[in-house]
Write a protein that holds these residues in place. Structure first.
Motif, PDB file in Angstrom:
ATOM      1  N   ALA A  66      23.650  11.724   5.984  1.00 39.37           N
ATOM      2  CA  ALA A  66      22.962  11.134   7.135  1.00 39.37           C
ATOM      3  C   ALA A  66      23.872  10.134   7.841  1.00 39.37           C
ATOM      4  CB  ALA A  66      21.667  10.466   6.701  1.00 39.37           C
ATOM      5  N   CYS A  67      24.615   9.360   7.075  1.00 38.56           N
ATOM      6  CA  CYS A  67      25.548   8.390   7.650  1.00 38.56           C
ATOM      7  C   CYS A  67      26.596   9.109   8.499  1.00 38.56           C
ATOM      8  CB  CYS A  67      26.208   7.585   6.536  1.00 38.56           C
ATOM      9  SG  CYS A  67      27.381   6.349   7.123  1.00 38.56           S
ATOM     10  N   LYS A  68      27.185  10.156   7.946  1.00 41.19           N
ATOM     11  CA  LYS A  68      28.192  10.926   8.681  1.00 41.19           C
ATOM     12  C   LYS A  68      27.593  11.564   9.937  1.00 41.19           C
ATOM     13  CE  LYS A  68      30.841  12.051   4.566  1.00 41.19           C
ATOM     14  NZ  LYS A  68      31.187  13.137   3.629  1.00 41.19           N
ATOM     15  N   MET A  69      26.378  12.096   9.797  1.00 39.28           N
ATOM     16  CA  MET A  69      25.730  12.739  10.946  1.00 39.28           C
ATOM     17  C   MET A  69      25.388  11.728  12.030  1.00 39.28           C
ATOM     18  SD  MET A  69      23.375  15.620   9.105  1.00 39.28           S
ATOM     19  CE  MET A  69      22.906  16.423  10.637  1.00 39.28           C
ATOM     20  N   ALA A  70      24.954  10.536  11.639  1.00 40.09           N
ATOM     21  CA  ALA A  70      24.644   9.491  12.624  1.00 40.09           C
ATOM     22  C   ALA A  70      25.916   9.049  13.333  1.00 40.09           C
ATOM     23  CB  ALA A  70      23.956   8.310  11.945  1.00 40.09           C
ATOM     24  N   LYS A  71      26.978   8.811  12.564  1.00 42.22           N
ATOM     25  CA  LYS A  71      28.248   8.399  13.172  1.00 42.22           C
ATOM     26  C   LYS A  71      28.810   9.483  14.080  1.00 42.22           C
ATOM     27  CE  LYS A  71      29.622   5.011   9.785  1.00 42.22           C
ATOM     28  NZ  LYS A  71      30.561   4.619   8.739  1.00 42.22           N
ATOM     29  N   GLY A  72      28.568  10.743  13.723  1.00 47.68           N
ATOM     30  CA  GLY A  72      29.051  11.856  14.539  1.00 47.68           C
ATOM     31  C   GLY A  72      28.177  12.166  15.739  1.00 47.68           C
ATOM     32  N   GLY A  73      27.054  11.469  15.864  1.00 49.21           N
ATOM     33  CA  GLY A  73      26.173  11.686  17.017  1.00 49.21           C
ATOM     34  C   GLY A  73      25.161  12.801  16.828  1.00 49.21           C
ATOM     35  N   PHE A  74      25.020  13.306  15.598  1.00 46.82           N
ATOM     36  CA  PHE A  74      24.083  14.401  15.361  1.00 46.82           C
ATOM     37  C   PHE A  74      22.677  13.905  15.050  1.00 46.82           C
ATOM     38  CE2 PHE A  74      28.258  16.137  14.479  1.00 46.82           C
ATOM     39  CZ  PHE A  74      28.230  17.264  15.283  1.00 46.82           C
ATOM     40  N   ILE A  75      22.555  12.711  14.499  1.00 37.68           N
ATOM     41  CA  ILE A  75      21.246  12.079  14.308  1.00 37.68           C
ATOM     42  C   ILE A  75      21.191  10.917  15.285  1.00 37.68           C
ATOM     43  CG2 ILE A  75      19.719  10.817  12.761  1.00 37.68           C
ATOM     44  CD1 ILE A  75      21.020  12.219  10.417  1.00 37.68           C
ATOM     45  N   LYS A  76      20.267  11.009  16.234  1.00 33.42           N
ATOM     46  CA  LYS A  76      20.181   9.989  17.270  1.00 33.42           C
ATOM     47  C   LYS A  76      18.823   9.313  17.330  1.00 33.42           C
ATOM     48  CE  LYS A  76      23.570  12.128  20.294  1.00 33.42           C
ATOM     49  NZ  LYS A  76      23.877  12.489  21.665  1.00 33.42           N
ATOM     50  N   SER A  77      17.903   9.723  16.460  1.00 24.68           N
ATOM     51  CA  SER A  77      16.530   9.250  16.615  1.00 24.68           C
ATOM     52  C   SER A  77      15.955   8.655  15.343  1.00 24.68           C
ATOM     53  CB  SER A  77      15.630  10.410  17.042  1.00 24.68           C
ATOM     54  OG  SER A  77      16.086  10.956  18.250  1.00 24.68           O
ATOM     55  N   GLN A  78      15.048   7.723  15.566  1.00 24.03           N
ATOM     56  CA  GLN A  78      14.273   7.122  14.492  1.00 24.03           C
ATOM     57  C   GLN A  78      12.798   7.231  14.848  1.00 24.03           C
ATOM     58  OE1 GLN A  78      15.920   3.443  12.705  1.00 24.03           O
ATOM     59  NE2 GLN A  78      17.154   3.366  14.568  1.00 24.03           N
ATOM     60  N   SER A  79      11.967   7.109  13.835  1.00 23.95           N
ATOM     61  CA  SER A  79      10.526   7.169  14.033  1.00 23.95           C
ATOM     62  C   SER A  79       9.872   6.218  13.040  1.00 23.95           C
ATOM     63  CB  SER A  79      10.034   8.601  13.796  1.00 23.95           C
ATOM     64  OG  SER A  79       8.635   8.688  13.949  1.00 23.95           O
ATOM     65  N   VAL A  80       8.803   5.577  13.449  1.00 26.67           N
ATOM     66  CA  VAL A  80       8.125   4.624  12.579  1.00 26.67           C
ATOM     67  C   VAL A  80       6.924   5.266  11.900  1.00 26.67           C
ATOM     68  CG1 VAL A  80       8.879   2.562  13.805  1.00 26.67           C
ATOM     69  CG2 VAL A  80       6.788   3.708  14.536  1.00 26.67           C
ATOM     70  N   GLY A  81       6.744   4.931  10.630  1.00 25.47           N
ATOM     71  CA  GLY A  81       5.527   5.242   9.905  1.00 25.47           C
ATOM     72  C   GLY A  81       4.746   3.948   9.812  1.00 25.47           C
TER      73      GLY A  81
END
Length: 178
Positions: A66-81
Motif C-alpha cells: 500500500a505504501c508503494k502504491m500510494a507513493k506511486g500514485g495508484f492509491i489516491k483515496s481515503q474513506s472514513v468509517g
C-alpha cells in the motif's frame, strides 16, 4: 456532498476513541489484523477538512505494498468509517433521493456529530474529494518522514547484509562438512 448525497459536518468529528486505536485498514475490511495497512500518527480537522498522516505497517506485506502504491500514485483515496451520532435530514427526507454527489444541491442527510472509527485506504471513495493529494498539500509528508524512512531502509539493508553473510557462512560450513 458525497456520492450518497450525504455530508459530514467536519466540526462534529469525535476523534478521542479513534486516537486510542488509529487504524488504517484496507477498504474498511475489519476481518483480520492482516488487513491493517498502517496507523494514523495524527488526525485533526484543519481548514474544514479531516486531515491525517499515515505511518504504513512496513512489516506487513500488504502495508508495504500500500505504501508503494500510494507513493506511486495508484492509491489516491481515503474513506472514513464512522458511527453517526446526530444528523439532520434534507429536503428529500431520505438517503438515495440524491443528485449523485453534485455540489450545490441540498444533501439528503447531514451528519452533525459522528464518531470516527477508522480511516481506510480505498480504490473508490464515497466522497470524490477524499484524496491523498489533499493530504500531501497539507504537509502529510515532512522531513521527519523522510528521515524515518532513511533510518528504516538503512537498518533493513544492513540487516539483510548481515543475514546474507551469516547464511553464506552457514552454507560454507555445511559444504565443508559434506
Amino acid at each position: 456532498v458525497d456520492r450518497y448525497n450525504e455530508v459530514i459536518d467536519q466540526r462534529g468529528w469525535q476523534l478521542e476513541n479513534f486516537r486510542k486505536n488509529p487504524v488504517i485498514p484496507d477498504c474498511h475490511d475489519y476481518s483480520s489484523i492482516g488487513k491493517i495497512l498502517g496507523r494514523a500518527i495524527s488526525v485533526n480537522v484543519v481548514d474544514g477538512k479531516l486531515v491525517n498522516r499515515v505511518q504504513f505497517a512496513m512489516d506487513n506485506p500488504l502495508g508495504a505494498m500500500a505504501c508503494k502504491m500510494a507513493k506511486g500514485g495508484f492509491i489516491k483515496s481515503q474513506s472514513v468509517g464512522f458511527i453517526p451520532l446526530e444528523w439532520t435530514n434534507g429536503a428529500a427526507g431520505g438517503i438515495g433521493q440524491g443528485n449523485g454527489g453534485q455540489t450545490g444541491a441540498v444533501p439528503d442527510r447531514t451528519y452533525t456529530k459522528a464518531e470516527l472509527l477508522e480511516i481506510s485506504l480505498v480504490a473508490v471513495p464515497a466522497n470524490p474529494g477524499a484524496t491523498i493529494g489533499a493530504a500531501l498539500e497539507s504537509g502529510a509528508i515532512g522531513k521527519s518522514d523522510l528521515k524515518e524512512l532513511y533510518r528504516y531502509l538503512k537498518q533493513l539493508c544492513s540487516s539483510e547484509a548481515v543475514a546474507d553473510d551469516h547464511t553464506r557462512s552457514l552454507g560454507a560450513a555445511n559444504n565443508d562438512e559434506h
